[in-house]
Design a protein around this motif. Sequence first.
Motif, PDB file in Angstrom:
ATOM      1  N   THR A 163      44.609  26.034  36.131  1.00 24.74           N
ATOM      2  CA  THR A 163      44.288  24.748  35.502  1.00 24.74           C
ATOM      3  C   THR A 163      42.853  24.656  35.000  1.00 24.74           C
ATOM      4  O   THR A 163      42.564  23.900  34.076  1.00 24.74           O
ATOM      5  N   ASP A 164      41.921  25.414  35.605  1.00 23.15           N
ATOM      6  CA  ASP A 164      40.514  25.297  35.226  1.00 23.15           C
ATOM      7  C   ASP A 164      39.992  26.453  34.386  1.00 23.15           C
ATOM      8  O   ASP A 164      38.947  26.312  33.732  1.00 23.15           O
ATOM      9  N   PHE A 165      40.695  27.603  34.389  1.00 26.14           N
ATOM     10  CA  PHE A 165      40.194  28.752  33.648  1.00 26.14           C
ATOM     11  C   PHE A 165      41.162  29.261  32.578  1.00 26.14           C
ATOM     12  O   PHE A 165      40.733  29.592  31.474  1.00 26.14           O
ATOM     13  N   LEU A 166      42.447  29.320  32.890  1.00 24.11           N
ATOM     14  CA  LEU A 166      43.386  29.914  31.941  1.00 24.11           C
ATOM     15  C   LEU A 166      43.866  28.915  30.888  1.00 24.11           C
ATOM     16  O   LEU A 166      43.661  29.122  29.684  1.00 24.11           O
ATOM     17  N   ILE A 167      44.499  27.845  31.319  1.00 28.60           N
ATOM     18  CA  ILE A 167      45.087  26.905  30.369  1.00 28.60           C
ATOM     19  C   ILE A 167      44.039  26.256  29.453  1.00 28.60           C
ATOM     20  O   ILE A 167      44.258  26.167  28.232  1.00 28.60           O
ATOM     21  N   PRO A 168      42.881  25.793  29.952  1.00 27.21           N
ATOM     22  CA  PRO A 168      41.904  25.158  29.043  1.00 27.21           C
ATOM     23  C   PRO A 168      41.391  26.092  27.945  1.00 27.21           C
ATOM     24  O   PRO A 168      40.924  25.623  26.909  1.00 27.21           O
ATOM     25  N   HIS A 169      41.479  27.411  28.173  1.00 26.55           N
ATOM     26  CA  HIS A 169      40.976  28.364  27.185  1.00 26.55           C
ATOM     27  C   HIS A 169      42.107  29.141  26.516  1.00 26.55           C
ATOM     28  O   HIS A 169      41.874  30.155  25.863  1.00 26.55           O
ATOM     29  N   GLN A 170      43.332  28.643  26.689  1.00 31.29           N
ATOM     30  CA  GLN A 170      44.531  29.239  26.089  1.00 31.29           C
ATOM     31  C   GLN A 170      44.646  30.733  26.388  1.00 31.29           C
ATOM     32  O   GLN A 170      44.989  31.539  25.525  1.00 31.29           O
ATOM     33  N   ILE A 171      44.361  31.080  27.633  1.00 30.83           N
ATOM     34  CA  ILE A 171      44.561  32.444  28.110  1.00 30.83           C
ATOM     35  C   ILE A 171      45.892  32.482  28.836  1.00 30.83           C
ATOM     36  O   ILE A 171      46.171  31.627  29.682  1.00 30.83           O
ATOM     37  N   GLY A 172      46.713  33.449  28.508  1.00 29.39           N
ATOM     38  CA  GLY A 172      48.039  33.528  29.112  1.00 29.39           C
ATOM     39  C   GLY A 172      47.992  34.167  30.484  1.00 29.39           C
ATOM     40  O   GLY A 172      46.936  34.391  31.075  1.00 29.39           O
ATOM     41  N   GLU A 173      49.143  34.484  30.990  1.00 28.86           N
ATOM     42  CA  GLU A 173      49.287  35.164  32.279  1.00 28.86           C
ATOM     43  C   GLU A 173      50.536  36.013  32.184  1.00 28.86           C
ATOM     44  O   GLU A 173      51.211  36.060  31.161  1.00 28.86           O
ATOM     45  N   GLY A 174      50.846  36.703  33.257  1.00 30.12           N
ATOM     46  CA  GLY A 174      52.057  37.499  33.297  1.00 30.12           C
ATOM     47  C   GLY A 174      53.100  36.842  34.166  1.00 30.12           C
ATOM     48  O   GLY A 174      52.861  35.831  34.807  1.00 30.12           O
ATOM     49  N   GLY A 175      54.285  37.441  34.184  1.00 29.75           N
ATOM     50  CA  GLY A 175      55.340  36.961  35.063  1.00 29.75           C
ATOM     51  C   GLY A 175      55.694  35.509  34.809  1.00 29.75           C
ATOM     52  O   GLY A 175      55.606  34.997  33.689  1.00 29.75           O
ATOM     53  N   VAL A 176      56.061  34.814  35.888  1.00 30.28           N
ATOM     54  CA  VAL A 176      56.449  33.407  35.772  1.00 30.28           C
ATOM     55  C   VAL A 176      55.264  32.542  35.362  1.00 30.28           C
ATOM     56  O   VAL A 176      55.406  31.595  34.584  1.00 30.28           O
ATOM     57  N   THR A 177      54.074  32.874  35.864  1.00 30.40           N
ATOM     58  CA  THR A 177      52.896  32.100  35.473  1.00 30.40           C
ATOM     59  C   THR A 177      52.677  32.187  33.970  1.00 30.40           C
ATOM     60  O   THR A 177      52.290  31.204  33.325  1.00 30.40           O
ATOM     61  N   GLY A 227      48.083  33.907  20.132  1.00 31.65           N
ATOM     62  CA  GLY A 227      47.232  34.669  19.226  1.00 31.65           C
ATOM     63  C   GLY A 227      46.835  36.020  19.805  1.00 31.65           C
ATOM     64  O   GLY A 227      46.849  36.220  21.017  1.00 31.65           O
ATOM     65  N   PHE A 228      46.457  36.934  18.903  1.00 29.24           N
ATOM     66  CA  PHE A 228      46.151  38.308  19.316  1.00 29.24           C
ATOM     67  C   PHE A 228      44.928  38.366  20.226  1.00 29.24           C
ATOM     68  O   PHE A 228      44.913  39.069  21.230  1.00 29.24           O
ATOM     69  N   GLN A 229      43.877  37.607  19.875  1.00 31.00           N
ATOM     70  CA  GLN A 229      42.655  37.645  20.686  1.00 31.00           C
ATOM     71  C   GLN A 229      42.915  37.156  22.102  1.00 31.00           C
ATOM     72  O   GLN A 229      42.472  37.777  23.079  1.00 31.00           O
ATOM     73  N   THR A 286      44.138  37.941  27.889  1.00 28.18           N
ATOM     74  CA  THR A 286      45.138  37.880  28.955  1.00 28.18           C
ATOM     75  C   THR A 286      45.283  39.228  29.646  1.00 28.18           C
ATOM     76  O   THR A 286      45.361  39.306  30.880  1.00 28.18           O
ATOM     77  N   ILE A 287      45.303  40.302  28.852  1.00 30.69           N
ATOM     78  CA  ILE A 287      45.415  41.646  29.426  1.00 30.69           C
ATOM     79  C   ILE A 287      44.187  41.955  30.290  1.00 30.69           C
ATOM     80  O   ILE A 287      44.306  42.544  31.373  1.00 30.69           O
ATOM     81  N   VAL A 288      42.998  41.541  29.819  1.00 33.40           N
ATOM     82  CA  VAL A 288      41.779  41.717  30.622  1.00 33.40           C
ATOM     83  C   VAL A 288      41.913  40.972  31.943  1.00 33.40           C
ATOM     84  O   VAL A 288      41.611  41.509  33.021  1.00 33.40           O
ATOM     85  N   GLU A 289      42.364  39.730  31.869  1.00 33.37           N
ATOM     86  CA  GLU A 289      42.526  38.910  33.084  1.00 33.37           C
ATOM     87  C   GLU A 289      43.520  39.541  34.050  1.00 33.37           C
ATOM     88  O   GLU A 289      43.292  39.583  35.268  1.00 33.37           O
TER      89      GLU A 289
END
Length: 283
Positions: A29-43, A171-173, A178-181
């Motif tokens: 909620t504080d790092f991924l979603i506000p910066h539109q960074i994805g995740e893997g799996g169900v998240t 987006g690609f960036q 997301t891969i870095v995360e």
Amino acid sequence: MIINNKRALIAWNGLQIILGAFIYAVAITDFLIPHQIGEGGVTGLTTIGYYALNIPPALTNIVANGILILIGFRFLDRQTVGYSLWAVIWISIFLKLPRLLNYHTTQTIIPAIAGGVLMGIAIGVIFRGGGTIAGSTILAKIMNRYFGMMTGSAMLFFDLIVAIPSGFIIGFQNMLLTIVELYVGAAVLNRFLSKFGARKAVTIITNQTEEITYELSQRLKQGITIINAKGYYHQEKQPMIYVICTNKQAAQLVPLISEIDPTAVVVVDDVHSVKGESIGKIL
């Protein structure tokens, strides 16, 4: 920490899982979603659902993970599945709470790395409590149990299956971020689990076996193993002293051994578990 009472152990594991769930929710909620960074799996699915369809992450989390927990019943023990359900419930609760930090930056690599570190720590804490966060961690646990793959590495594999296609939405960036995360999270998790139950194994070869063994016993107040060995070159029998201790104890023992026998051969190795029941938590 060693807890012998079963109820106390369950309560301690439950508290660890709650702490891990809180850290996990903060990462989302504080790092991924506000910066539109994805995740893997169900998240990853929760973030994609939120970005594309504005579906609340808590709803996607509880529904999708509920399905995977049912799969877990087939391959994992009931205790792990029970703790995993407990983790999913608390993650869903914390995901519904307001943001804690309200952090935002244009330097998006920062939240990607910070989110990965928090994810790795959170999952590690939940694993120490005997649970999983369901999703890809259940699949990773299955891969670990049946194929010996490290849990963090298995999670990274399954997470990338979701993360890479998410580039069409975020987006690609942001997909690269997301891969870095995900990589940071997997590395932190593997490191975290490898430190669980970490000890030093000290092997000593000396002509002062009795004296050194006595001094070590007095200092450590624990069992010490004597191994009957035989040197190949001289064909002489030479007992070896073998002891498992903490890092702090090892730092104290080496000077003591050198003081008694300056010619002693001392080999110090890292070990990751001293009880068989802990093996599943460190892989």
